[in-house]
Design a protein around this motif. Structure first.
Motif, mmCIF file in Angstrom:
data_model
loop_
_atom_site.group_PDB
_atom_site.id
_atom_site.type_symbol
_atom_site.label_atom_id
_atom_site.label_comp_id
_atom_site.label_asym_id
_atom_site.label_seq_id
_atom_site.Cartn_x
_atom_site.Cartn_y
_atom_site.Cartn_z
ATOM 1 N N SER A 277 -13.253 -33.733 -27.833
ATOM 2 C CA SER A 277 -13.428 -34.632 -28.974
ATOM 3 C C SER A 277 -12.190 -34.631 -29.867
ATOM 4 O O SER A 277 -11.805 -35.671 -30.416
ATOM 5 N N ARG A 281 -9.754 -37.795 -30.619
ATOM 6 C CA ARG A 281 -9.364 -38.212 -31.966
ATOM 7 C C ARG A 281 -7.873 -38.513 -32.037
ATOM 8 O O ARG A 281 -7.459 -39.502 -32.666
ATOM 9 N N ASP A 284 -7.337 -41.873 -30.455
ATOM 10 C CA ASP A 284 -7.787 -42.957 -31.339
ATOM 11 C C ASP A 284 -6.811 -43.179 -32.480
ATOM 12 O O ASP A 284 -6.539 -44.324 -32.872
ATOM 13 N N GLN A 285 -6.259 -42.106 -33.031
ATOM 14 C CA GLN A 285 -5.300 -42.248 -34.119
ATOM 15 C C GLN A 285 -4.009 -42.910 -33.668
ATOM 16 O O GLN A 285 -3.336 -43.590 -34.456
#
Length: 290
Positions: A277, A281, A284-285
């Motif tokens: 996870s 992240r 995604d950033q």
């Protein structure tokens, strides 16, 4: 500032709880166990080729422990790496056990810091005595960790297995610089004042708990080989060829990041449920905002 050439207050060898046999197996060292410059050079080169710089513990919210048992368990026995306080503290135990005189130093990072901005002390390096000579040893500066010891001598270009380095004096401090693409870049500044384990525990705690710390918000991994340096910053994987070009690749999936960490950086990843996870992240950033 104490002169780099001063031999006053030489540190003495200290008894260490390091398992030398296990450490030497980990880095693939089979040479002499004597406190010579040849030994020091071999250990620094092999360490940087084998034990990757990485900050997975701070990024995942896991503790960074600096006692020798924890360092050995993490970096020697379970295939992990670490950041400067871990890397250089582990190596200091090895060198002391071999009979080297070792002092811990501390630095303020200058690399990628705007001119005039002052950063907190956040880096550990070592002062190692070999005979009558004094060297800087640092296996924990990530993508530009010197792969060979640097003689404590000002304004002298020093070759290493990778980039040339030099030490200059600035405002009563010493500055380590590396020659990158024909330009001298400052890495960090420091004095010869000795620091002890409680100092590093405070510095490390700050980097692991400050909400603005780079190490709890970003992934940073690095390893050198004989002819290149590998680096990973979040999702950007870079290969710097010695004396040549650099290549970059964006990693677009958790599986890709895991593969690079394991196969390129030779890491055994921590078995924690949050790893995927956290990597997602970072992906995604990095994704462009539509």
């Amino acid at each position: 500032m104490q002169s780099p050439f001063s031999q006053e207050n030489k540190p003495e060898p200290a008894v260490s709880g390091i398992d030398l046999d296990a450490y030497f197996r980990r880095i693939g060292y089979a040479g002499e166990r004597t406190p010579t410059l040849e030994t020091l050079r071999a250990l620094q080169r092999l360490h940087t080729e084998t034990i990757a710089f990485e900050n997975l513990n701070p990024l995942l919210g896991l503790p960074v422990l600096l006692d020798i048992d924890s360092l050995q368990q993490k970096m020697v026995h379970t295939g992990r790496g670490g950041y400067c306080f871990e890397q250089n503290h582990l190596l200091s135990h090895v060198l002391k056990a071999l009979g080297f005189r070792v002092r811990g130093l501390a630095a303020r990072v200058l690399w990628n810091v705007p001119e005039g901005e002052v950063k907190a002390i956040s880096h550990k390096l070592l002062n190692v005595e070999v005979g009558d000579d004094s060297f800087l040893v640092d296996v924990g500066f990530g993508g530009l960790s010197p792969t060979g010891p640097l003689l404590l001598e000002l304004d002298t270009v020093q070759t290493t297995p990778h980039e040339p380095f030099r030490l200059i004096e600035s405002s009563e401090e010493l500055v380590v610089q590396a020659q990158v693409k024909d330009e001298w870049k400052s890495l960090y500044r420091f004095t010869l004042r000795e620091h002890l384990l409680p100092d590093y525990e405070v510095f490390s705690w700050y980097l692991c708990t400050n909400p603005n710390s780079y190490f709890i918000n970003n992934l940073a991994v690095a390893r050198s080989t004989a002819d290149r340096r590998y680096g990973l910053r979040n999702t950007v994987f870079t290969t710097h060829h010695l004396g040549g070009e650099s290549e970059q690749r964006d990693l677009a999936s958790v599986a890709e990041i895991r593969s690079v960490l394991e196969e390129v950086f030779l890491l055994t990843l921590p078995d924690v449920t949050t790893l995927d996870s956290v990597l997602q992240r970072l992906i995604d950033q990095a994704a462009p905002i539509s």
